[in-house]
Write a protein that holds these residues in place. Structure first.
Motif, PDB file in Angstrom:
ATOM      1  N   ALA A   1       1.657  -9.003   7.829  1.00  0.00           N
ATOM      2  CA  ALA A   1       1.879  -7.603   7.467  1.00  0.00           C
ATOM      3  C   ALA A   1       3.170  -7.154   8.133  1.00  0.00           C
ATOM      4  CB  ALA A   1       0.715  -6.728   7.908  1.00  0.00           C
ATOM      5  N   ASP A   2       3.957  -6.336   7.434  1.00  0.00           N
ATOM      6  CA  ASP A   2       5.239  -5.884   7.969  1.00  0.00           C
ATOM      7  C   ASP A   2       5.447  -4.401   7.714  1.00  0.00           C
ATOM      8  OD1 ASP A   2       6.965  -8.372   8.842  1.00  0.00           O
ATOM      9  OD2 ASP A   2       5.945  -8.964   6.990  1.00  0.00           O
ATOM     10  N   TYR A   3       5.847  -3.704   8.779  1.00  0.00           N
ATOM     11  CA  TYR A   3       6.332  -2.333   8.658  1.00  0.00           C
ATOM     12  C   TYR A   3       7.842  -2.424   8.485  1.00  0.00           C
ATOM     13  CZ  TYR A   3       7.513   2.491   9.805  1.00  0.00           C
ATOM     14  OH  TYR A   3       8.006   3.777   9.769  1.00  0.00           O
ATOM     15  N   ILE A   4       8.381  -1.792   7.454  1.00  0.00           N
ATOM     16  CA  ILE A   4       9.775  -1.991   7.059  1.00  0.00           C
ATOM     17  C   ILE A   4      10.498  -0.648   7.017  1.00  0.00           C
ATOM     18  CG2 ILE A   4      11.283  -2.977   5.296  1.00  0.00           C
ATOM     19  CD1 ILE A   4       8.394  -4.132   4.201  1.00  0.00           C
ATOM     20  N   GLN A   5      11.671  -0.610   7.619  1.00  0.00           N
ATOM     21  CA  GLN A   5      12.504   0.595   7.554  1.00  0.00           C
ATOM     22  C   GLN A   5      13.953   0.214   7.271  1.00  0.00           C
ATOM     23  OE1 GLN A   5      12.195   3.787   7.512  1.00  0.00           O
ATOM     24  NE2 GLN A   5      10.037   4.090   8.030  1.00  0.00           N
ATOM     25  N   LYS A   6      14.606   0.988   6.400  1.00  0.00           N
ATOM     26  CA  LYS A   6      16.029   0.791   6.104  1.00  0.00           C
ATOM     27  C   LYS A   6      16.835   1.923   6.738  1.00  0.00           C
ATOM     28  CE  LYS A   6      17.585  -0.780   2.203  1.00  0.00           C
ATOM     29  NZ  LYS A   6      18.033  -2.138   2.605  1.00  0.00           N
ATOM     30  N   PHE A   7      17.915   1.544   7.409  1.00  0.00           N
ATOM     31  CA  PHE A   7      18.837   2.492   8.009  1.00  0.00           C
ATOM     32  C   PHE A   7      20.241   2.148   7.498  1.00  0.00           C
ATOM     33  CE2 PHE A   7      15.350   1.737  10.972  1.00  0.00           C
ATOM     34  CZ  PHE A   7      14.897   3.034  11.221  1.00  0.00           C
ATOM     35  N   GLY A   8      20.615   2.713   6.363  1.00  0.00           N
ATOM     36  CA  GLY A   8      21.889   2.371   5.759  1.00  0.00           C
ATOM     37  C   GLY A   8      21.913   0.903   5.366  1.00  0.00           C
ATOM     38  N   ALA A   9      22.865   0.149   5.917  1.00  0.00           N
ATOM     39  CA  ALA A   9      22.988  -1.273   5.596  1.00  0.00           C
ATOM     40  C   ALA A   9      22.020  -2.137   6.396  1.00  0.00           C
ATOM     41  CB  ALA A   9      24.423  -1.745   5.837  1.00  0.00           C
TER      42      ALA A   9
ATOM     43  N   GLY B   1       5.769  -6.935  12.460  1.00  0.00           N
ATOM     44  CA  GLY B   1       4.369  -6.976  12.074  1.00  0.00           C
ATOM     45  C   GLY B   1       3.632  -8.198  12.575  1.00  0.00           C
ATOM     46  N   PRO B   2       2.286  -8.209  12.434  1.00  0.00           N
ATOM     47  CA  PRO B   2       1.446  -9.304  12.911  1.00  0.00           C
ATOM     48  C   PRO B   2       1.460 -10.505  11.982  1.00  0.00           C
ATOM     49  CG  PRO B   2       0.084  -7.645  11.880  1.00  0.00           C
ATOM     50  CD  PRO B   2       1.498  -7.099  11.867  1.00  0.00           C
TER      51      PRO B   2
ATOM     52  N   PRO C   1       0.830  -1.218   0.000  1.00  0.00           N
ATOM     53  CA  PRO C   1       0.000   0.000   0.000  1.00  0.00           C
ATOM     54  C   PRO C   1       0.860   1.261   0.000  1.00  0.00           C
ATOM     55  CG  PRO C   1      -0.830  -1.590   1.584  1.00  0.00           C
ATOM     56  CD  PRO C   1       0.508  -2.095   1.129  1.00  0.00           C
ATOM     57  N   VAL C   2       1.994   1.216   0.731  1.00  0.00           N
ATOM     58  CA  VAL C   2       3.010   2.261   0.711  1.00  0.00           C
ATOM     59  C   VAL C   2       4.363   1.561   0.734  1.00  0.00           C
ATOM     60  CG1 VAL C   2       1.609   4.045   1.812  1.00  0.00           C
ATOM     61  CG2 VAL C   2       2.933   2.478   3.227  1.00  0.00           C
ATOM     62  N   ASP C   3       5.430   2.303   0.456  1.00  0.00           N
ATOM     63  CA  ASP C   3       6.750   1.687   0.316  1.00  0.00           C
ATOM     64  C   ASP C   3       7.204   0.940   1.563  1.00  0.00           C
ATOM     65  OD1 ASP C   3       6.931   2.622  -2.236  1.00  0.00           O
ATOM     66  OD2 ASP C   3       8.211   4.339  -1.758  1.00  0.00           O
ATOM     67  N   VAL C   4       6.787   1.412   2.754  1.00  0.00           N
ATOM     68  CA  VAL C   4       7.304   0.843   4.003  1.00  0.00           C
ATOM     69  C   VAL C   4       6.344  -0.164   4.627  1.00  0.00           C
ATOM     70  CG1 VAL C   4       8.725   2.861   4.514  1.00  0.00           C
ATOM     71  CG2 VAL C   4       6.367   2.764   5.364  1.00  0.00           C
ATOM     72  N   PHE C   5       5.313  -0.584   3.896  1.00  0.00           N
ATOM     73  CA  PHE C   5       4.317  -1.494   4.477  1.00  0.00           C
ATOM     74  C   PHE C   5       3.971  -2.577   3.469  1.00  0.00           C
ATOM     75  CE2 PHE C   5      -0.080  -2.666   5.747  1.00  0.00           C
ATOM     76  CZ  PHE C   5       0.205  -3.097   7.032  1.00  0.00           C
TER      77      PHE C   5
ATOM     78  N   GLY D   1       9.488 -10.102  14.170  1.00  0.00           N
ATOM     79  CA  GLY D   1      10.365  -8.980  13.859  1.00  0.00           C
ATOM     80  C   GLY D   1      11.728  -9.482  13.430  1.00  0.00           C
ATOM     81  N   ALA D   2      12.454  -8.661  12.680  1.00  0.00           N
ATOM     82  CA  ALA D   2      13.771  -9.069  12.189  1.00  0.00           C
ATOM     83  C   ALA D   2      14.652  -7.857  11.942  1.00  0.00           C
ATOM     84  CB  ALA D   2      13.633  -9.882  10.900  1.00  0.00           C
ATOM     85  N   VAL D   3      15.971  -8.078  12.043  1.00  0.00           N
ATOM     86  CA  VAL D   3      16.972  -7.072  11.690  1.00  0.00           C
ATOM     87  C   VAL D   3      17.969  -7.735  10.747  1.00  0.00           C
ATOM     88  CG1 VAL D   3      18.783  -5.522  12.502  1.00  0.00           C
ATOM     89  CG2 VAL D   3      16.745  -5.895  13.908  1.00  0.00           C
ATOM     90  N   THR D   4      18.160  -7.151   9.567  1.00  0.00           N
ATOM     91  CA  THR D   4      19.098  -7.676   8.578  1.00  0.00           C
ATOM     92  C   THR D   4      20.209  -6.664   8.330  1.00  0.00           C
ATOM     93  OG1 THR D   4      17.417  -9.009   7.460  1.00  0.00           O
ATOM     94  CG2 THR D   4      19.374  -8.447   6.186  1.00  0.00           C
ATOM     95  N   TYR D   5      21.441  -7.156   8.257  1.00  0.00           N
ATOM     96  CA  TYR D   5      22.601  -6.309   7.952  1.00  0.00           C
ATOM     97  C   TYR D   5      23.243  -6.808   6.663  1.00  0.00           C
ATOM     98  CZ  TYR D   5      27.203  -4.148   8.201  1.00  0.00           C
ATOM     99  OH  TYR D   5      28.343  -3.440   7.915  1.00  0.00           O
ATOM    100  N   ASP D   6      23.352  -5.904   5.675  1.00  0.00           N
ATOM    101  CA  ASP D   6      23.978  -6.241   4.402  1.00  0.00           C
ATOM    102  C   ASP D   6      25.488  -6.065   4.525  1.00  0.00           C
ATOM    103  OD1 ASP D   6      21.519  -6.734   3.163  1.00  0.00           O
ATOM    104  OD2 ASP D   6      21.248  -4.599   2.711  1.00  0.00           O
ATOM    105  N   VAL D   7      26.188  -7.174   4.622  1.00  0.00           N
ATOM    106  CA  VAL D   7      27.642  -7.141   4.732  1.00  0.00           C
ATOM    107  C   VAL D   7      28.266  -6.652   3.432  1.00  0.00           C
ATOM    108  CG1 VAL D   7      29.693  -8.519   5.210  1.00  0.00           C
ATOM    109  CG2 VAL D   7      27.545  -9.034   6.379  1.00  0.00           C
ATOM    110  N   SER D   8      27.707  -7.084   2.314  1.00  0.00           N
ATOM    111  CA  SER D   8      28.155  -6.675   0.981  1.00  0.00           C
ATOM    112  C   SER D   8      26.983  -6.858   0.026  1.00  0.00           C
ATOM    113  CB  SER D   8      29.346  -7.528   0.538  1.00  0.00           C
ATOM    114  OG  SER D   8      28.944  -8.881   0.340  1.00  0.00           O
TER     115      SER D   8
END
Length: 275
Positions: free
Chosen positions: A163-171, A177-178, A137-141, A221-228
């Motif tokens: 459903a997931d609320y998604i935010q990117k903070f750099g890498a 979400g429920p 519905p929007v870029d972050v959801f 919930g999850a946190v992903t870090y892009d190493v490369s």
């Protein structure tokens, strides 16, 4: 009836997304599936270690691991993937809508692993092929629905809505979400039903026949870090609670628990292939 609910949720989500984007989106590109075959694919292989209940309804926890796989075309815009998504690929892929085949593996139930389940039947590993739909519905959801059918371990239909609320903070990419899982009577009765012979052998429970409906609700919930560009690592957690027919079953009320916690970590590697 159960899967009319899944279909309705997914349909409403898709309609809502289409309405929200209609006013301000440029013309949507042709689906990626129509692109030339010689463009190749980007394949992502995943390995995940997870601590979770030994099987459906069990209060005992164990460590397990499983693989994952996703495929996309080069040049496709980045799309979020939750650790608890089934693995598959999009046949139709637009900025706000995805659809394609999906599959999941459901763990076995070895009743000898949990003392209270003495006398209960064992259930083999199940493979669940099916299809998924995603809308943004929007870029972050993101709203996602899966509908699958089991083979081997069970032969019922099962669906997931998330459903997931998604935010990117750099890498880093953070999501929350429920979750909801639904099963038909064949699925529910396989994992939460109790036959007369099982009840007699166990001695603590009475026979029970589970009907179809909502099996569990929860959050992840999850946190992903892009190493490369090729490698990424993910840490995740989830809580799910059995409800309805599953919660009323002696499997949850007498032998196990209604609550299930999950924690895990995963490693992903992406590479290009020219198929």
């Amino acid at each position: 009836m159960v899967f009319r609910v899944v279909a309705t949720v997914v349909s409403l989500a898709a309609l809502g997304s289409a309405s929200a984007f209609a006013a301000d989106m440029p013309a949507i590109d042709a689906p990626v599936a129509a692109a030339a075959v010689n463009e190749g694919w980007i394949v992502t292989l995943k390995g995940t270690a997870v601590v979770q209940p030994e099987f459906e309804g069990a209060a005992k926890y164990g460590l397990s691991g499983y693989p994952g796989l996703s495929i996309r075309r080069p040049g496709q815009p980045w799309k979020f993937g939750a650790p608890d998504d089934g693995f598959g690929f999009a046949v139709i892929d637009t900025p706000w809508f995805q659809m394609g085949p999906v599959a999941r593996i459901r763990g076995e139930r070895d009743s000898s692993d949990v003392k209270k389940f003495f006398g209960m039947k064992d259930i083999d590993w199940a493979i669940e092929p099916g299809a998924f739909v995603e809308v943004y519905p929007v870029d972050v959801f993101r709203i996602r629905g899966e509908l699958r059918h089991g083979v081997w371990g069970h032969e019922g239909f099962v669906g997931n809505v998330s459903a997931d609320y998604i935010q990117k903070f750099g890498a880093f990419t953070v999501s929350l979400g429920p979750r909801m899982e639904i099963g038909d009577s064949d699925f529910m009765n396989e994992y939460f039903g109790v036959s007369a012979s099982e009840a007699a052998a166990n001695g603590r429970i009475t026979p029970y026949k589970a009907k179809g409906g909502v099996k569990s609700v929860g959050a992840a919930g999850a946190v992903t870090y892009d190493v490369s560009d090729a490698w990424s690592v993910t840490a995740f957690g989830a809580y799910n609670r059995l409800v309805g027919e599953a919660a009323d079953s002696p499997v949850a009320k007498k032998l196990g628990t209604k609550d299930a916690f999950t924690a895990g970590a995963g490693l992903s590697y992406s590479f290009g292939v020219d198929w």
